[in-house]
Enzyme design. Structure first.
Site, short mmCIF file in Angstrom:
data_model
loop_
_atom_site.label_atom_id
_atom_site.label_comp_id
_atom_site.label_asym_id
_atom_site.label_seq_id
_atom_site.Cartn_x
_atom_site.Cartn_y
_atom_site.Cartn_z
N ARG A 191 0.83 -1.17 0.03
CA ARG A 191 -0.20 0.06 0.06
C ARG A 191 0.83 1.29 0.04
NH1 ARG A 191 -4.80 -1.97 3.94
NH2 ARG A 191 -6.11 -2.93 2.33
N LYS A 235 -20.18 -16.94 -1.85
CA LYS A 235 -21.71 -16.89 -1.46
C LYS A 235 -22.59 -15.95 -2.77
CE LYS A 235 -21.92 -17.90 3.32
NZ LYS A 235 -22.26 -17.29 4.67
N GLY A 285 -11.05 -8.14 -3.39
CA GLY A 285 -10.44 -9.29 -2.39
C GLY A 285 -9.92 -10.53 -2.99
N GLY A 345 -12.43 -3.25 -0.34
CA GLY A 345 -13.92 -2.80 -0.02
C GLY A 345 -14.44 -1.90 -0.77
P1 AMP Z 1 -15.44 -14.11 -1.88
O1 AMP Z 1 -14.75 -13.57 -0.77
O2 AMP Z 1 -16.94 -14.21 -1.66
O3 AMP Z 1 -15.00 -13.71 -3.21
O4 AMP Z 1 -15.01 -15.70 -1.65
C1 AMP Z 1 -13.65 -16.13 -1.60
C2 AMP Z 1 -13.64 -17.51 -1.12
O5 AMP Z 1 -14.69 -18.53 -1.67
C3 AMP Z 1 -12.30 -18.20 -1.19
O6 AMP Z 1 -11.73 -18.18 0.15
C4 AMP Z 1 -12.60 -19.37 -1.84
O7 AMP Z 1 -11.88 -20.46 -1.20
C5 AMP Z 1 -13.99 -19.74 -1.65
N1 AMP Z 1 -14.63 -20.46 -2.59
C6 AMP Z 1 -14.73 -20.42 -3.86
N2 AMP Z 1 -15.26 -21.56 -4.56
C7 AMP Z 1 -15.75 -22.31 -3.52
C8 AMP Z 1 -16.41 -23.49 -3.66
N3 AMP Z 1 -17.00 -24.23 -4.66
N4 AMP Z 1 -16.91 -24.21 -2.26
C9 AMP Z 1 -16.50 -23.31 -1.14
N5 AMP Z 1 -15.81 -22.31 -1.10
C10 AMP Z 1 -15.44 -21.76 -2.13
#
Ligand code: AMP
Length: 398
Positions: free
Chosen positions: A35, A198, A354, A377
Site C-alpha cells: 500500500r 456466496k 478481495g 472494499g
Molecule cells: P469471496 O470473498 O466471496 O470472493 O469468496 C472467496 C472464497 O470463496 C475463497 O476463500 C474460496 O476458497 C471460496 N470458494 C470458492 N469456491 C468455493 C467452493 N466451490 N466451495 C467453497 N468455497 C469456495
C-alpha cells in the site's frame, strides 16, 4: 478535469490522503508495504514539483481515541527507509504547532501526521474537524482508493475546503481510469467473471453489472446455488438454499437485459473440504452424494476461456474455486491465464475486490492482466453501484 501532473506546486502545501494501513509484526516492522509502494509515485511526483507534502493516513481501528498501539510511527520509520530521507512527524493535527510545522517544511519535504482515526471527528465526517485539517494545506490530493468508500473527514469532507484545488493522486487516478475503461468506455463484448463463496454477497454486483455487460461468467461456491435452482444435484456443495429464487430471478433478468450468463458445465468435487480429499469430476448438475464441488471442471475451463478469448473488456471479481487448495486451484488459475491471454491480444482487463486479487498474485499473473485494483472494499462497493464519496467529493467539483 485538471490533473495533478499539470500543476505548478512549487512551495505549495499539499495535504495528501493516502492508504498506509499496512500489516505490522510484533516488533512493529512493516511486513507488507504494497500500500505504501502504491502511493510512492504520487509522493515522488509531489517532491519533484517542490511541494511541501503533509500526509494524512489511518491505521487500524483506534475508534476515535489516542492509542499508541495504532501509532503511525512505525510506518513513518518504514517510509523514511523507502525514501532514504527523514520524515517530519506531526503529533497532533489539532494543535497550532501542526500548522506551523506544515508551513516550515522545505519544498519537497514530507511530514506524516499521526493516525487520523485517533480523532472521533474523522470517521464521523465531522465538518469542524475537516476545517482543522484544511488548515494544513493549500491543495488537497486524495490517493487513498482503499478508503474511497468512506465518507470520512480526511477522505471526502475536507475536499469542500479545496474547491478547484482538489485532485486525485496518481494511484486514485489509475483506479478511476481503469473503472471508467470497464464501465463507461468498455468495448464490447464486455465480460464479467464473478466467483467467490456466496451468492448473497455478490447479488448486488450481479444486479448492477446486468445492464452494463454482455456476458457474466459464474464460478466458485456461488455457482452451486444457481445449479440447484436449475434442478441440478449438487451433493454437499456450498449452497444457500434460500437464495434459489433469487438465482432464478437473476437468470430471468439476464434474458431481459440480453446478457448471457455462463454457468459451469462440469465440476471438480471433493469428499471432504481439504486439499488431500478424494476427488471426482462430474457434470455440474450431477455432483455425487457426499461430495462437494470445490472447482470448475476442465470442460468449463475450456468454455469460459473461449468466452474470455472473444471479449474486449473483462472484469474479474472472485475465484472459480477453493484456490487456496492446490488440488482445486486449477480453474481459478486457468481463468486468470485466459484473462491474461485476452489482455495480450488487446482486451482491457481489471481484477478487483478481495480474493481474485490474492489469486492473481498467488499465480504470478499481475503483469498479465491490464490492471489490478488496490482497493478491496472500495472496489466491491463501486461494483455494487454505490457512489464512492472519496471519488465524488473531487469529481463533483469540476
Ligand atoms: P469471496 O470473498 O466471496 O470472493 O469468496 C472467496 C472464497 O470463496 C475463497 O476463500 C474460496 O476458497 C471460496 N470458494 C470458492 N469456491 C468455493 C467452493 N466451490 N466451495 C467453497 N468455497 C469456495
Amino acid at each position: 478535469m485538471k490533473k495533478l501532473i499539470d500543476l505548478n506546486l512549487e512551495g505549495k502545501r499539499v495535504l495528501l490522503r493516502v492508504d498506509f494501513n499496512v500489516p505490522l509484526d510484533q516488533d512493529n516492522n512493516v511486513t507488507d508495504d504494497t500500500r505504501i509502494q502504491a502511493s510512492l509515485p504520487t509522493i515522488k511526483l509531489l517532491k519533484e514539483k517542490g511541494a511541501k507534502i503533509i500526509i494524512l493516513a489511518h491505521f487500524g481501528r483506534p475508534k476515535g481515541l489516542v492509542n499508541l498501539e495504532f501509532s503511525l510511527q512505525p510506518v513513518r520509520a518504514h517510509l523514511e527507509k523507502m525514501l532514504d530521507e527523514s520524515v517530519v512527524f506531526i503529533q497532533d493535527v489539532l494543535q497550532d504547532t501542526a500548522v506551523d510545522q506544515s508551513l516550515s517544511l522545505q519544498n519537497g519535504q514530507i511530514a506524516l501526521c499521526e493516525n487520523i482515526r485517533f480523532y472521533p471527528g474523522e470517521e464521523k465526517g465531522n465538518p469542524e474537524f475537516a476545517v482543522q485539517l484544511a488548515k494544513l494545506g493549500d491543495i488537497y490530493v486524495n490517493d487513498a482508493f482503499g478508503a474511497a468508500h468512506r465518507e470520512h473527514a480526511s477522505t471526502a469532507v475536507v475536499a469542500k475546503h479545496f474547491v478547484g484545488n482538489s485532485f486525485f493522486g496518481l494511484l486514485m487516478d489509475g483506479e478511476v481510469a481503469a473503472l471508467d475503461k470497464i464501465f463507461s468506455e468498455g468495448q464490447s463484448p464486455v465480460t464479467a467473471v464473478v466467483g467467490g463463496a456466496k451468492v448473497s454477497s455478490k447479488i448486488d454486483i450481479l444486479k448492477n453489472l446486468m445492464p452494463k455487460v454482455d456476458n457474466i461468467i459464474i464460478g466458485g461456491g456461488m455457482a452451486y446455488t444457481f445449479l440447484l435452482a436449475k434442478g441440478g444435484k449438487i451433493g454437499n456443495s456450498l449452497v444457500e438454499a434460500d437464495k434459489t429464487d433469487l438465482a432464478l430471478e437473476i437468470l430471468e433478468e439476464a434474458i431481459k437485459n440480453n446478457v448471457e450468463i455462463h454457468l459451469p458445465v462440469d465440476s471438480k468435487n471433493a469428499a471432504t473440504f481439504s486439499n488431500a480429499a478424494i476427488s471426482e469430476i462430474t457434470t455440474a448438475d450431477a455432483v455425487s452424494d457426499g461430495f462437494m464441488g470445490l472447482d470448475i471442471g476442465p470442460k468449463t475451463i475450456e468454455l469460459y476461456s473461449e468466452v474470455l478469448g472473444a471479449s474486449k473488456t473483462i472484469l474479474w471479481n472472485g475465484p472459480m474455486g477453493v484456490f487456496e487448495f492446490e488440488n482445486f486451484s486449477e480453474g481459478t488459475k486457468a481463468i486468470g491465464k485466459a484473462i491474461g491471454k485476452a489482455s495480450k491480444s488487446g482486451a482491457f482487463s481489471l481484477v478487483g475486490g478481495g480474493d481474485s486479487v490474492a489469486a492473481v498474485k498467488q499465480f504470478g499473473l499481475e503483469d498479465e492482466v491490464s490492471y489490478v485494483s488496490t482497493g478491496g472494499g472500495a472496489m466491491l462497493e463501486y461494483l455494487e453501484g454505490k457512489v464512492l464519496p472519496g471519488i465524488a467529493a473531487i469529481r463533483n467539483q469540476s
